[in-house]
Design a protein around this motif. Structure first.
Motif, short mmCIF file in Angstrom:
data_model
loop_
_atom_site.label_atom_id
_atom_site.label_comp_id
_atom_site.label_asym_id
_atom_site.label_seq_id
_atom_site.Cartn_x
_atom_site.Cartn_y
_atom_site.Cartn_z
N SER A 81 -18.94 11.95 -41.19
CA SER A 81 -20.13 11.10 -41.15
C SER A 81 -20.02 9.96 -42.16
O SER A 81 -20.31 8.80 -41.84
CB SER A 81 -21.38 11.94 -41.44
N LYS A 84 -17.32 7.44 -41.11
CA LYS A 84 -17.78 6.56 -40.04
C LYS A 84 -18.72 5.49 -40.58
O LYS A 84 -18.60 4.31 -40.22
CB LYS A 84 -18.47 7.40 -38.96
N MET A 89 -12.76 5.63 -40.94
CA MET A 89 -12.28 6.77 -40.16
C MET A 89 -10.76 6.82 -40.12
O MET A 89 -10.16 7.89 -40.25
CB MET A 89 -12.84 6.70 -38.75
#
Length: 309
Positions: A81, A84, A89
Motif C-alpha cells: 500500500s 503504491k 512499486m
C-alpha cells in the motif's frame, strides 16, 4: 497472490496490529520508514515448501516478504500500500526479489526458489540479459536453473510480445517461468498458450473442499488434461488438509502447496513432514463424490434448450 513476493494468510494476525500502528503515523512518516527499509535492505523473508507429489519430496519454496518484526510495515499488505502511494512499486518489487534470492542462499536448502514478479519486472530483469538477477543468484550460491519466476497480476500484462522476448532471454540462461493463480477469472488461459510457461499454479479456489465437490474434481481433471496437452506440470495451491492432498494425488496432480504441506518459515527444512509423505505414498484410493447427473436438455432447430422449471 499479490506481487512482489506475495503475502499469505499467515499475515492476517499481523495485519490488524500493523494497521493500528499506522493510524498513529502520517503518510510522510510511512514514506520515510519505507525508504529506510529499502535503503538498509531490511525486508525479511519466509519460504513455503512446494511438494513433488509423485516423488514425495520437496520441489522448492515460494518466497514471501515481510517488514521487520515490530515494524509498522511488517505486513506485506501495508508494504504494498505504501509503495503504491509513493509510486515505488517497482523499487519494492526489485528489492524483494533480489533480497529473497540472497536470503534463500543463506538458508542453504536445496530445491527451486519461486519468486512472484509482475510482467514489467520480468522485462526489467531481462534488459541486461538477466545479469543483475544472476549475479545476485551467483553470490547466493544458486544456479539460474533454481530460479522460478511466477508471473502475477495477469490483467496488467499489456505487452505480451515484450514479455515473450524477456522470458526467451531469461529461459536461455536457465530461468523457469510459472503462471500463477490459473483459473481465477483473468486471462490465464490465453497467457498459458502464448507464454508457454514451464509450470502453472492452479488457483486455491478449486482445491478448497474438493473431496466433497464433484464439480471441482471435474475442473481439476480437465485442467490436468490441458496441462498434459500443453506439456506443463501443475501446482495445486491452497491445500489445507490431508483429504484434499489425497484426492489431488489420486487425480495425478504433479505438485502441491499449502498449509497441509508446510507453513511459511524463515528456516524451512529440506524434507516433507512424515504425515505428508504418508499421504503421498499411500496406496489408498479415496471414494470420490459422484458426478452430478447432467440436466435433461432438448434441442430445437439444432439449438440446446434449457429445461423448463
Amino acid at each position: 497472490m499479490p506481487c512482489p513476493l506475495g503475502a499469505s494468510r499467515l499475515d492476517r494476525p499481523e495485519r490488524s496490529l500493523s494497521a493500528s500502528r499506522n493510524i498513529m503515523l502520517s503518510k510522510s512518516d510511512l514514506f520515510v520508514l519505507f525508504d529506510a527499509l529499502l535503503e538498509t535492505h531490511a525486508l525479511e523473508y519466509e519460504f513455503q515448501p512446494i511438494a513433488d507429489i509423485g516423488r514425495a519430496s520437496v520441489l522448492g519454496y515460494e518466497a514471501l516478504m515481510r517488514g521487520p518484526l515490530g515494524s509498522a510495515l511488517r505486513s506485506p499488505d501495508d508494504l504494498l500500500s505504501v509503495a503504491k502511494s509513493a509510486g515505488r512499486m517497482a523499487d519494492l518489487e526489485r528489492e524483494a526479489c533480489l533480497g529473497a534470492i540472497s536470503a534463500f542462499g543463506r538458508v542453504g536448502v536445496p530445491g527451486k526458489l519461486f519468486l512472484n514478479l509482475s510482467g514489467s519486472m520480468i522485462e526489467h530483469f531481462a534488459r541486461d540479459n538477466g545479469r543483475q538477477m544472476l549475479d545476485c543468484a551467483q553470490q547466493a550460491g544458486l544456479s539460474p536453473g533454481r530460479l522460478v519466476l511466477e508471473l502475477t497480476e495477469h490483467e496488467r500484462v499489456e505487452d505480451v510480445e515484450g514479455l515473450q522476448v524477456a522470458m526467451k532471454t531469461l529461459a536461455a540462461l536457465g530461468v523457469t517461468l510459472a503462471l500463477d493463480d490459473f483459473g481465477d477469472g483473468r486471462s490465464s488461459l490465453r497467457l498459458w498458450v502464448q507464454l508457454k510457461p514451464q509450470i502453472v499454479k492452479l488457483d486455491k479456489y478449486f482445491v478448497r473442499g474438493l473431496q466433497g465437490d464433484s464439480r471441482k474434481i471435474e475442473v481439476i481433471r480437465s485442467v490436468l488434461r490441458l496441462a498434459e496437452v500443453l506439456a506443463t506440470p501443475l501446482v495445486a495451491e491452497g491445500i489445507e488438509d490431508a483429504a484434499e492432498l489425497a484426492v489431488l494425488r489420486n487425480l495425478g496432480c504433479h505438485y502441491a502447496q499449502g498449509y497441509c504441506i508446510g507453513r511459511p518459515t524463515a528456516a524451512p527444512t529440506a524434507v516433507l513432514p512424515d504425515a505428508v509423505v504418508n499421504v503421498l505414498t499411500s496406496g489408498k484410493i479415496l471414494v470420490l463424490p459422484r458426478r452430478a447427473p447432467a440436466a435433461h436438455r432438448a434441442t430445437r432447430g439444432g439449438l440446446v434448450v434449457a429445461p423448463q422449471h
